[in-house]
Scaffold this motif. Structure first.
Motif, mmCIF file in Angstrom:
data_model
loop_
_atom_site.group_PDB
_atom_site.id
_atom_site.type_symbol
_atom_site.label_atom_id
_atom_site.label_comp_id
_atom_site.label_asym_id
_atom_site.label_seq_id
_atom_site.Cartn_x
_atom_site.Cartn_y
_atom_site.Cartn_z
ATOM 1 N N TRP A 46 0.819 -1.212 0.000
ATOM 2 C CA TRP A 46 0.000 0.000 0.000
ATOM 3 C C TRP A 46 0.852 1.260 0.000
ATOM 4 N N TYR A 82 -1.306 0.731 -5.533
ATOM 5 C CA TYR A 82 -1.580 -0.588 -4.954
ATOM 6 C C TYR A 82 -2.336 -1.401 -5.996
ATOM 7 N N LEU A 101 -9.459 -12.747 11.549
ATOM 8 C CA LEU A 101 -10.412 -11.641 11.537
ATOM 9 C C LEU A 101 -9.903 -10.596 10.540
ATOM 10 N N GLY A 102 -10.796 -9.859 9.936
ATOM 11 C CA GLY A 102 -10.385 -8.763 9.046
ATOM 12 C C GLY A 102 -9.711 -9.278 7.790
ATOM 13 N N ASP A 103 -8.756 -8.491 7.305
ATOM 14 C CA ASP A 103 -8.096 -8.859 6.043
ATOM 15 C C ASP A 103 -7.360 -10.191 6.145
ATOM 16 N N PRO A 110 -10.990 -3.632 -2.369
ATOM 17 C CA PRO A 110 -11.569 -2.567 -1.541
ATOM 18 C C PRO A 110 -12.580 -1.745 -2.327
ATOM 19 N N SER A 113 -17.304 0.237 -0.308
ATOM 20 C CA SER A 113 -17.047 0.686 1.076
ATOM 21 C C SER A 113 -16.658 -0.485 1.952
ATOM 22 N N ASN A 114 -15.903 -1.418 1.398
ATOM 23 C CA ASN A 114 -15.635 -2.629 2.150
ATOM 24 C C ASN A 114 -14.165 -2.910 2.393
ATOM 25 N N GLY A 115 -14.002 -3.832 3.285
ATOM 26 C CA GLY A 115 -12.694 -4.230 3.778
ATOM 27 C C GLY A 115 -12.725 -3.987 5.274
ATOM 28 N N ALA A 116 -12.409 -2.738 5.656
ATOM 29 C CA ALA A 116 -12.372 -2.400 7.079
ATOM 30 C C ALA A 116 -13.746 -2.578 7.725
ATOM 31 N N SER A 117 -14.793 -2.231 6.974
ATOM 32 C CA SER A 117 -16.125 -2.342 7.586
ATOM 33 C C SER A 117 -16.453 -3.800 7.919
HETATM 34 C C1 LIG Z 1 -6.573 1.826 -1.191
HETATM 35 C C2 LIG Z 1 -7.502 1.148 -0.258
HETATM 36 C C3 LIG Z 1 -8.762 1.694 -0.022
HETATM 37 C C4 LIG Z 1 -9.621 1.101 0.889
HETATM 38 N N1 LIG Z 1 -10.835 1.677 1.135
HETATM 39 C C5 LIG Z 1 -11.663 1.136 2.041
HETATM 40 C C6 LIG Z 1 -12.926 1.750 2.356
HETATM 41 O O1 LIG Z 1 -13.300 2.769 1.787
HETATM 42 N N2 LIG Z 1 -13.706 1.168 3.284
HETATM 43 C C7 LIG Z 1 -13.329 0.028 3.930
HETATM 44 O O2 LIG Z 1 -14.083 -0.455 4.774
HETATM 45 N N3 LIG Z 1 -12.140 -0.580 3.654
HETATM 46 C C8 LIG Z 1 -11.303 -0.044 2.737
HETATM 47 N N4 LIG Z 1 -10.090 -0.652 2.463
HETATM 48 C C9 LIG Z 1 -9.749 -1.926 3.101
HETATM 49 C C10 LIG Z 1 -9.213 -1.709 4.522
HETATM 50 O O3 LIG Z 1 -8.121 -0.823 4.529
HETATM 51 C C11 LIG Z 1 -8.786 -3.086 5.061
HETATM 52 O O4 LIG Z 1 -9.829 -4.013 4.885
HETATM 53 C C12 LIG Z 1 -8.496 -2.960 6.570
HETATM 54 O O5 LIG Z 1 -7.394 -2.106 6.785
HETATM 55 C C13 LIG Z 1 -8.208 -4.351 7.152
HETATM 56 O O6 LIG Z 1 -7.940 -4.185 8.528
HETATM 57 P P1 LIG Z 1 -7.154 -5.265 9.307
HETATM 58 O O7 LIG Z 1 -7.006 -4.720 10.691
HETATM 59 O O8 LIG Z 1 -7.805 -6.592 9.138
HETATM 60 O O9 LIG Z 1 -5.734 -5.402 8.602
HETATM 61 P P2 LIG Z 1 -4.606 -4.301 8.417
HETATM 62 O O10 LIG Z 1 -5.187 -2.912 8.375
HETATM 63 O O11 LIG Z 1 -3.760 -4.761 7.285
HETATM 64 O O12 LIG Z 1 -3.799 -4.388 9.786
HETATM 65 C C14 LIG Z 1 -2.901 -5.424 10.033
HETATM 66 C C15 LIG Z 1 -1.780 -4.847 10.880
HETATM 67 O O13 LIG Z 1 -0.952 -5.901 11.339
HETATM 68 C C16 LIG Z 1 0.391 -5.483 11.219
HETATM 69 N N5 LIG Z 1 1.223 -6.683 11.143
HETATM 70 C C17 LIG Z 1 1.388 -7.517 10.090
HETATM 71 N N6 LIG Z 1 2.213 -8.519 10.425
HETATM 72 C C18 LIG Z 1 2.541 -8.339 11.718
HETATM 73 C C19 LIG Z 1 3.352 -9.061 12.645
HETATM 74 N N7 LIG Z 1 3.964 -10.185 12.306
HETATM 75 N N8 LIG Z 1 3.461 -8.561 13.895
HETATM 76 C C20 LIG Z 1 2.815 -7.443 14.279
HETATM 77 N N9 LIG Z 1 2.029 -6.718 13.439
HETATM 78 C C21 LIG Z 1 1.909 -7.163 12.186
HETATM 79 C C22 LIG Z 1 0.414 -4.645 9.957
HETATM 80 O O14 LIG Z 1 1.530 -3.783 9.946
HETATM 81 C C23 LIG Z 1 -0.894 -3.861 10.082
HETATM 82 O O15 LIG Z 1 -0.757 -2.692 10.832
HETATM 83 C C24 LIG Z 1 -9.213 -0.077 1.552
HETATM 84 C C25 LIG Z 1 -7.951 -0.633 1.289
HETATM 85 C C26 LIG Z 1 -7.109 -0.039 0.379
HETATM 86 C C27 LIG Z 1 -5.757 -0.657 0.096
#
Ligand SMILES: Cc1cc2nc3c(=O)[nH]c(=O)nc-3n(C[C@H](O)[C@H](O)[C@H](O)COP(=O)(O)OP(=O)(O)OC[C@H]3O[C@@H](n4cnc5c(N)ncnc54)[C@H](O)[C@@H]3O)c2cc1C
Length: 216
Positions: A46, A82, A101-103, A110, A113-117
């Motif tokens: 990213w 990305y 959980l999550g990603d 993405p 409005s999905n991914g984080a939601s």
């Molecule tokens: C360009 C873009 C636009 C997006 N727009 C939207 C939107 O409008 N709405 C929406 O809902 N979603 C959106 N998303 C998706 C959203 O960003 C992701 O779905 C969300 O961030 C996933 O959250 P997460 O906590 O599961 O994972 P992540 O946010 O990836 O968090 C995982 C964390 O774990 C850390 N990590 C990894 N490995 C380790 C390790 N071994 N030890 C410790 N820490 C570690 C990483 O550094 C990171 O901080 C978008 C994504 C992108 C790329």
């Protein structure tokens, strides 16, 4: 918010700050384009600085009376690239005392409005399962049973553009443009596609408001 284009080339932008005294707000934009499948691929990331030369030329003609896309692209303080990547839905999330959980559980395109939601809905479901079953394997089983099928369906729907499918439909029906959008796609069709995706993604207000209060 503005979204224009279709599945091969798309531009999305929206303000991410309130307007200052000069009436100007910070804008986040996404300029999306599809490359040939045989193009050498760069690993998903990213935070890699983007190269304007790789996509700005495609957007040069996108100058509208209400938005100058190339000017907005060129005025950006920072540009990152990305790839649109996801993963096949997983056959399981639970491994002993660990779950996903999550990603980590359901990386998806993405869009819609999905991914984080979905990560937030996962957290809600996991919390509810632990409140119901305690910190036990049963809680993880209940959590996975509720969330894995739902999020797998969203991963697959997002490959077909999610709710943004309407933009592709208009492009296919009127590739040379149109004067009257209603003649290309009806409001009812637009609303049905939006409502179907909202139900799939868990954003339907009636369904959400009908859910029991977790902490009530
Ligand atoms: C360009 C873009 C636009 C997006 N727009 C939207 C939107 O409008 N709405 C929406 O809902 N979603 C959106 N998303 C998706 C959203 O960003 C992701 O779905 C969300 O961030 C996933 O959250 P997460 O906590 O599961 O994972 P992540 O946010 O990836 O968090 C995982 C964390 O774990 C850390 N990590 C990894 N490995 C380790 C390790 N071994 N030890 C410790 N820490 C570690 C990483 O550094 C990171 O901080 C978008 C994504 C992108 C790329």
């Amino acid at each position: 918010m503005c979204m224009c284009g279709h599945e091969r080339q798309k531009f999305v932008c929206y303000p991410i700050s309130t307007a200052g005294r000069d009436g100007r707000a910070g804008i986040n934009w996404i300029a999306e384009r599809r490359f040939p499948a045989d193009r050498p691929w760069r690993r998903e990331d990213w935070n890699r600085p983007g190269d304007l030369g790789e996509f700005l030329p495609d957007f040069v003609p996108w100058r509208f009376p209400w938005l100058d896309v190339p000017a907005l692209i060129e005025s950006a303080a920072a540009v990152y690239e990305y790839p649109m990547v996801d993963r096949e839905p997983l056959p399981r999330w639970n491994f002993g005392r660990m779950t996903l959980l999550g990603d980590a559980a359901h990386p998806m395109y993405p869009i819609g409005s999905n991914g984080a939601s979905q990560a937030i809905l996962d957290a809600r479901a996991l919390t509810a399962a632990v409140m119901r079953h305690g910190a036990t394997p049963e809680a993880l089983t209940a959590y996975e049973a509720e969330r894995r099928p739902k999020t797998s369906a969203i991963v697959l729907a997002n490959r077909r553009n999610g709710p943004e499918q309407v933009m592709q439909m208009v492009e296919e029906r009127a590739p040379d443009g149109f004067a009257d959008l209603d003649a290309v796609i009806s409001r009812q069709e637009l609303e049905e596609i939006a409502a179907t995706y909202k139900r799939l993604a868990g954003f339907d207000p009636a369904i959400l408001n009908g859910e029991p209060d977790l902490f009530g």
